[in-house]
Design an enzyme around this catalytic site. Structure first.
Site, PDB file in Angstrom:
ATOM      1  N   ARG A 145      40.866  28.480  49.773  1.00  0.00           N
ATOM      2  CA  ARG A 145      39.440  28.188  49.612  1.00  0.00           C
ATOM      3  C   ARG A 145      39.111  26.742  49.981  1.00  0.00           C
ATOM      4  O   ARG A 145      38.160  26.163  49.451  1.00  0.00           O
ATOM      5  CB  ARG A 145      38.953  28.494  48.183  1.00  0.00           C
ATOM      6  CG  ARG A 145      39.392  29.868  47.642  1.00  0.00           C
ATOM      7  CD  ARG A 145      38.873  31.031  48.442  1.00  0.00           C
ATOM      8  NE  ARG A 145      37.425  31.154  48.409  1.00  0.00           N
ATOM      9  CZ  ARG A 145      36.756  31.842  47.496  1.00  0.00           C
ATOM     10  NH1 ARG A 145      37.388  32.483  46.559  1.00  0.00           N
ATOM     11  NH2 ARG A 145      35.443  31.914  47.556  1.00  0.00           N
ATOM     12  N   ASP A 158      34.549  35.663  54.521  1.00  0.00           N
ATOM     13  CA  ASP A 158      34.846  36.137  53.165  1.00  0.00           C
ATOM     14  C   ASP A 158      35.622  37.442  53.248  1.00  0.00           C
ATOM     15  O   ASP A 158      35.519  38.165  54.240  1.00  0.00           O
ATOM     16  CB  ASP A 158      33.555  36.351  52.368  1.00  0.00           C
ATOM     17  CG  ASP A 158      33.862  36.498  50.881  1.00  0.00           C
ATOM     18  OD1 ASP A 158      34.058  35.475  50.212  1.00  0.00           O
ATOM     19  OD2 ASP A 158      33.957  37.643  50.397  1.00  0.00           O
TER      20      ASP A 158
HETATM   21  O1  CP3 Z   1      39.636  29.591  52.076  1.00  0.00           O
HETATM   22  C1  CP3 Z   1      38.501  29.364  52.536  1.00  0.00           C
HETATM   23  O2  CP3 Z   1      37.826  28.400  52.213  1.00  0.00           O
HETATM   24  C2  CP3 Z   1      37.986  30.306  53.578  1.00  0.00           C
HETATM   25  C3  CP3 Z   1      36.938  31.164  53.202  1.00  0.00           C
HETATM   26  C4  CP3 Z   1      37.038  32.139  52.030  1.00  0.00           C
HETATM   27  C5  CP3 Z   1      35.906  32.427  51.230  1.00  0.00           C
HETATM   28  N1  CP3 Z   1      36.251  33.433  50.380  1.00  0.00           N
HETATM   29  C6  CP3 Z   1      34.598  31.784  51.337  1.00  0.00           C
HETATM   30  C7  CP3 Z   1      33.620  31.939  50.251  1.00  0.00           C
HETATM   31  C8  CP3 Z   1      38.080  32.941  51.591  1.00  0.00           C
HETATM   32  C9  CP3 Z   1      39.532  32.997  52.063  1.00  0.00           C
HETATM   33  C10 CP3 Z   1      37.566  33.776  50.553  1.00  0.00           C
HETATM   34  C11 CP3 Z   1      38.371  34.788  49.869  1.00  0.00           C
HETATM   35  C12 CP3 Z   1      37.778  35.547  48.756  1.00  0.00           C
HETATM   36  N2  CP3 Z   1      36.474  35.906  48.565  1.00  0.00           N
HETATM   37  C13 CP3 Z   1      38.527  36.097  47.703  1.00  0.00           C
HETATM   38  C14 CP3 Z   1      40.029  36.038  47.590  1.00  0.00           C
HETATM   39  C15 CP3 Z   1      40.578  34.788  47.085  1.00  0.00           C
HETATM   40  C16 CP3 Z   1      40.381  34.532  45.629  1.00  0.00           C
HETATM   41  O3  CP3 Z   1      39.740  33.522  45.313  1.00  0.00           O
HETATM   42  O4  CP3 Z   1      40.938  35.302  44.818  1.00  0.00           O
HETATM   43  C17 CP3 Z   1      37.646  36.761  46.847  1.00  0.00           C
HETATM   44  C18 CP3 Z   1      38.019  37.494  45.568  1.00  0.00           C
HETATM   45  C19 CP3 Z   1      36.335  36.644  47.413  1.00  0.00           C
HETATM   46  C20 CP3 Z   1      35.085  37.242  46.908  1.00  0.00           C
HETATM   47  C21 CP3 Z   1      34.069  36.217  46.642  1.00  0.00           C
HETATM   48  N3  CP3 Z   1      33.362  35.553  47.616  1.00  0.00           N
HETATM   49  C22 CP3 Z   1      33.617  35.750  45.378  1.00  0.00           C
HETATM   50  C23 CP3 Z   1      34.148  36.216  44.038  1.00  0.00           C
HETATM   51  C24 CP3 Z   1      32.625  34.799  45.613  1.00  0.00           C
HETATM   52  C25 CP3 Z   1      31.746  34.072  44.605  1.00  0.00           C
HETATM   53  C26 CP3 Z   1      32.416  33.033  43.859  1.00  0.00           C
HETATM   54  C27 CP3 Z   1      33.156  31.995  44.680  1.00  0.00           C
HETATM   55  O5  CP3 Z   1      34.358  32.234  44.881  1.00  0.00           O
HETATM   56  O6  CP3 Z   1      32.603  31.005  45.106  1.00  0.00           O
HETATM   57  C28 CP3 Z   1      32.503  34.664  47.023  1.00  0.00           C
HETATM   58  C29 CP3 Z   1      31.617  33.759  47.755  1.00  0.00           C
HETATM   59  C30 CP3 Z   1      32.280  32.806  48.665  1.00  0.00           C
HETATM   60  N4  CP3 Z   1      33.292  33.071  49.547  1.00  0.00           N
HETATM   61  C31 CP3 Z   1      31.940  31.471  48.800  1.00  0.00           C
HETATM   62  C32 CP3 Z   1      32.762  30.911  49.781  1.00  0.00           C
HETATM   63  C33 CP3 Z   1      32.793  29.500  50.308  1.00  0.00           C
HETATM   64  C34 CP3 Z   1      30.807  30.892  47.965  1.00  0.00           C
HETATM   65  C35 CP3 Z   1      30.557  29.487  47.972  1.00  0.00           C
HETATM   66  C36 CP3 Z   1      29.194  29.115  47.542  1.00  0.00           C
HETATM   67  O7  CP3 Z   1      28.669  29.603  46.537  1.00  0.00           O
HETATM   68  O8  CP3 Z   1      28.678  28.285  48.283  1.00  0.00           O
END
Ligand code: CP3
Length: 343
Positions: free
Chosen positions: A24, A73
């Site tokens: 992330r 994502d």
């Molecule tokens: O690694 C990186 O920075 C690359 C991009 C990436 C994102 N999500 C961007 C994102 C990656 C590799 C993910 C993976 C992801 N997404 C997972 C697996 C990894 C983990 O943390 O277990 C999961 C479960 C998700 C699902 C998801 N997407 C959730 C639960 C959320 C909301 C909460 C959060 O994590 O911020 C997202 C949104 C998301 N995905 C954001 C980003 C940068 C939100 C950021 C924001 O609110 O600006």
């Protein structure tokens, strides 16, 4: 990209200090990312290749990570099945319509790669300038299904009630994931990571049937093309099982010392991890101390990548991420280790 630290470590033949990146890394805690978030909705950032490419580069330019991870994502893929996807402030990702019945699974349209083509464009753009390897990624089918059902408890209840339909959905997601990742590799991704974040919520028997069985299919299809890393919360608990599906690397959660995990996983499989994300909320000298302790414990390991045991937390100070990365980059291996000093 011959002689690259990250790719060498994935191949278990790194003789220099270990490479470092963090899960992330392309968002959340970075002030430059917050600026993007003020100007654009999250869905816009994910769907515009030029913006997504710029965000991917932020941690490379600002912190000097040894690998880049595509800004996208794990849920992007559901758009290929015609689902709507929204990221709602404080509620997290929402997928609609939500699946609640077996009939909805039977009726799912076939996966349409055109609906996620913007991801290919982002990678193509990135490859024009990127100087470090690019990690493409996808979610593990079980984790993606958890969001399709609106929660891990919901998906678990469904799999005990309707195991056959659950398998049908997971198989559809698996095949879609394989073609989605093949597209990423064809566009230039140098390695892939599978995030099966919720798999650790399953008991071992269900983990084998509903998570691992599908991860295995994806690993086997893609490993011929590029190295494949698997991550699950629960990876330290299920280390031996994950090793059996033959990934190039296992990304470990933070509970068990890496050195102990090294003994459980065959030497030809690299390990990634596994500092506690909350460690990066500590004073800088503690961050340096714990990072150095991990490096000392793993000294000489040819298949080791420094990372966190889960994604970096939004409240993390950039200074602490820099302290962690600098500690790795300036590490002087002990004379007895097979790592040679590099700066
Ligand atoms: O690694 C990186 O920075 C690359 C991009 C990436 C994102 N999500 C961007 C994102 C990656 C590799 C993910 C993976 C992801 N997404 C997972 C697996 C990894 C983990 O943390 O277990 C999961 C479960 C998700 C699902 C998801 N997407 C959730 C639960 C959320 C909301 C909460 C959060 O994590 O911020 C997202 C949104 C998301 N995905 C954001 C980003 C940068 C939100 C950021 C924001 O609110 O600006």
């Amino acid at each position: 990209m011959d002689g690259n630290l990250f790719l060498d470590a994935l191949a278990c033949r790194n003789v220099s200090r270990p490479p470092v990146w963090i899960m992330r890394q392309a968002g959340r805690y970075l002030p430059q990312y917050q600026e993007f978030r003020k100007k654009y909705a999250l869905t816009e950032l994910f769907s515009h290749p030029d913006l997504a490419a710029e965000i991917t580069l932020l941690p490379i330019d600002a912190i000097g990570m040894d690998a880049a991870i595509l800004f996208s994502d794990i849920l992007t893929i559901v758009k290929g099945f015609g689902f709507g996807l929204d990221f709602v402030e404080k509620k997290g990702p929402q997928i609609f319509p939500r699946i609640t019945s077996a009939a909805q699974i039977q009726a799912l349209p076939s996966f349409d790669l055109e609906k996620v083509r913007h991801v290919q464009k982002t990678i193509t753009l990135l490859k024009e300038t990127l100087l470090v390897p690019l990690i493409g990624f996808a979610g593990g089918p079980f984790t993606v299904a958890s969001y399709i059902f609106g929660g891990v408890s919901e998906v678990k209840a469904f799999l005990y009630n309707y195991p056959q339909e659950m398998h049908l959905l997971l198989q559809k997601l698996t095949e879609a994931t394989i073609s989605y990742l093949q597209m990423q590799v064809a566009a230039g991704a140098n390695a892939l990571q599978l995030f099966d974040s919720w798999a650790g919520m399953l008991p071992l028997e269900e983990f084998n049937k509903f998570s691992l069985h599908y991860l295995k299919q994806i690993v086997e299809s893609l490993k011929k093309l590029v190295p494949v890393i698997v991550f699950a919360r629960g990876s330290s608990l299920f280390a031996e099982e994950l090793a059996e599906i033959g990934p190039s690397c296992i990304s470990m959660d933070f509970q068990v010392p890496m050195k102990d995990l090294r003994k459980k996983v065959p030497k030809h499989i690299a390990l990634q991890g596994n500092l506690d994300p909350e460690l990066l909320l500590a004073p800088e000298d503690i961050v340096r101390q714990k990072t150095k302790a991990l490096l000392d414990a793993m000294a000489g390991e040819p298949g080791f990548i420094v990372n966190l045991g889960h994604g970096v937390l939004p409240a993390t100070l950039v200074e602490n991420v820099k302290a962690m990365v600098d500690t790795v980059k300036s590490y002087q291996p002990m004379a007895s280790s097979s790592w040679t000093a590099t700066i």
